[in-house]
Design an enzyme around this catalytic site. Sequence first.
Site, PDB file in Angstrom:
ATOM      1  N   TYR A 119       0.876  -1.239  -0.001  1.00  0.00           N
ATOM      2  CA  TYR A 119       0.007   0.047   0.040  1.00  0.00           C
ATOM      3  C   TYR A 119       0.720   1.298   0.074  1.00  0.00           C
ATOM      4  O   TYR A 119       0.366   2.276  -0.295  1.00  0.00           O
ATOM      5  CB  TYR A 119      -1.091   0.255   1.068  1.00  0.00           C
ATOM      6  CG  TYR A 119      -1.879  -1.218   1.283  1.00  0.00           C
ATOM      7  CD1 TYR A 119      -2.850  -1.216   0.225  1.00  0.00           C
ATOM      8  CD2 TYR A 119      -2.010  -1.992   2.496  1.00  0.00           C
ATOM      9  CE1 TYR A 119      -3.859  -2.310   0.157  1.00  0.00           C
ATOM     10  CE2 TYR A 119      -2.691  -2.947   2.323  1.00  0.00           C
ATOM     11  CZ  TYR A 119      -3.574  -3.292   1.207  1.00  0.00           C
ATOM     12  OH  TYR A 119      -4.598  -4.284   1.430  1.00  0.00           O
ATOM     13  N   THR A 120       2.171   1.326   0.520  1.00  0.00           N
ATOM     14  CA  THR A 120       2.794   2.401   0.714  1.00  0.00           C
ATOM     15  C   THR A 120       3.473   2.822  -0.460  1.00  0.00           C
ATOM     16  O   THR A 120       3.953   1.582  -1.109  1.00  0.00           O
ATOM     17  CB  THR A 120       3.672   2.301   1.885  1.00  0.00           C
ATOM     18  OG1 THR A 120       4.599   1.359   1.931  1.00  0.00           O
ATOM     19  CG2 THR A 120       2.712   2.333   3.107  1.00  0.00           C
TER      20      THR A 120
END
Length: 800
Positions: A119-120
């Site tokens: 996600y990052t």
Amino acid sequence: MSEIIQDLSLEDVLGDRFGRYSKYIIQERALPDVRDGLKPVQRRILYAMYSSGNTHDKNFRKSAKTVGDVIGQYHPHGDFSVYEAMVRLSQDWKLRHVLIEMHGNNGSIDNDPPAAMRYTEAKLSLLAEELLRDINKETVSFIPNYDDTTLEPMVLPSRFPNLLVNGSTGISAGYATDIPPHNLAEVIQATLKYIDNPDITVNQLMKYIKGPDFPTGGIIQGIDGIKKAYESGKGRIIVRSKVEEETLRNGRKQLIITEIPYEVNKSSLVKRIDELRADKKVDGIVEVRDETDRTGLRIAIELKKDVNSESIKNYLYKNSDLQISYNFNMVAISDGRPKLMGIRQIIDSYLNHQIEVVANRTKFELDNAEKRMHIVEGLIKALSILDKVIELIRSSKNKRDAKENLIEVFEFTEEQAEAIVMLQLYRLTNTDIVALEGEHKELEALIKQLRHILDNHDALLNVIKEELNEIKKKFKSERLSLIEAEIEEIKIDKEVMVPSEEVILSMTRHGYIKRTSIRSFNASGVEDIGLKDGDSLLKHQEVNTQDTVLVFTNKGRYLFIPVHKLADIRWKELGQHVSQIVPIEEDEVVINVFNEKDFNTDAFYVFATQNGMIKKSTVPLFKTTRFNKPLIATKVKENDDLISVMRFEKDQLITVITNKGMSLTYNTSELSDTGLRAAGVKSINLKAEDFVVMTEGVSENDTILMATQRGSLKRISFKILQVAKRAQRGITLLKELKKNPHRIVAAHVVTGEHSQYTLYSKSNEEHGLINDIHKSEQYTNGSFIVDTDDFGEVIDMYIS
């Protein structure tokens, strides 16, 4: 395939393998390199991002891609450990200057976990690229990666002293490191001063590098600790939160925390403060709120009206992570080994690394400049005989033949011939000839400059200084942590720690003590106190929870017990034995207990022993901070016991009564103040085989009640007593009988507060009213109260 089997002892194998493992985790995992301030996994992450073009000027990329690159090419370990290291490099509450910029949830100062790597997104920060700058110019050594498929750098060029700027923490086999972060501008300035004067002292360096500069700010106390750490690598400082005071509309005050100590978990800090409030460990806090938002950290502690906010703040400093101690342990890898280093050694190691990096880069640039110069000279020569060159190339069979002909006919070198045959036709203009001549002049100047740098050490150092100044100018920031020279002593008012409450203190003769609420006491009655068989109440009185109880024993020792530390027990229930609070000896007996509100008083204690010794000590001597063991109140000699402890506000008369019926009355003014370990002076001149049974304060309106072993009680008035001097024999209070003489086993001064007596034998007890005992003359043996044939021999008497 043949096998080789070695017969080795388990001890040798374990020792060898653990030695290898220890060396690996020391050098390759847990400790930073002094030159670039990075651990291997951090270095590999930054290099992998740089190699893949994931730089500050490009778009963010998924963190999972970087993690995959790192574990696939350089770091064959778990993806979580790599991602964890990557996240830390992006956390601005961990690093003074982040080396990775990250989009998405990268954790928090509350120790919340980051979002999953899928996600990052991340990329190198601009400052991180200064660690990698010129890495492609052969500035540092490269080694094969774990599977020999590519190369990785042993260290980064590190164009600023990252070890000091961002610090480091880690634990390995036998070693640990804790290096705090510092202000980049200060570190660079100190490095510049070190370059100018390699003999500069730590004191002089500290004019430029004031001390640590934590990303979370805070207040640092202890210049001496900083200096010690900078000199030896080890030192201790205090880091406390920045706390301000605000006044609310309702008149209440609140403490506002805007900065907390480095690596303190904010949510845990808030929870701890609230626990102190809920458990009533501190009185005066209404509510604790975490008001942190996008604008910054903010913890609000709302206080009650009219409380001492400074004392509450000091209590929280001492009992929570609002203040911590930070211990320097500046260990880093230097020359392949872990070393404990002072600041001069760290700067020196960094400077030597920079000298090597700049020298290698200069050699690389010089080599390229000389190669280019050689090509340019060939092109200029070719353009000066352009028609002949063109004719020669046109008559050649192919490119290779053209190169060979150029080398043979015009004496061009291989490199020059290659450049000529690759020359495009549009380059054969007058403009290009002028450009080549201009480039030739620039190359001449550059080569001269580069050779000067390599030949002149001062010139090389100037290059380092110029580049450090550029970084300082570009990335400098204001100091976040305030430094105070002295470590402030924390003073806490007792009122803050303990809610003020009036309670009933009780102590029994067998040593059971408790505090009881006024409500519980009033609901019962003095006579309803919880007691064991054969025990009785020694003393009960109203005290405050902020008071201190001093419990004195027959061994000449005292127990220092804050009232609030006593168990809160109902009046009808049995108390707690003092030995459960402070350990005492098995044959140690409580003889008296006193309550102190304030030790700053002129009052004093008087101690009297069975063998006739007495001493006086002032109350302030008994104040202590040690609660866990008995303390010396007076020296009691062997085969003697302390039998009486009295507390007086001013000098007054005391009466001494002995077993054989002698009595001496004198003023305490005859006693000098002495220390706690003194044995005192002679109180009364005892006859052979006589001993003291009572020493108590006495006044004109008092009477004295005495009990003999034969069951007789005698009561006399004050006027019979004759005031004399200390250490005399005194007067006789009994009529001496030749057969079975009376001997006094107990005596007490009777005041208006006393109304009852209790006589004790080994198996019986007898109660009566004191007023029923008529006053006697001096030379009498009193009145028989019990028949010793039935009751037993009297051994003691108490009054209440």
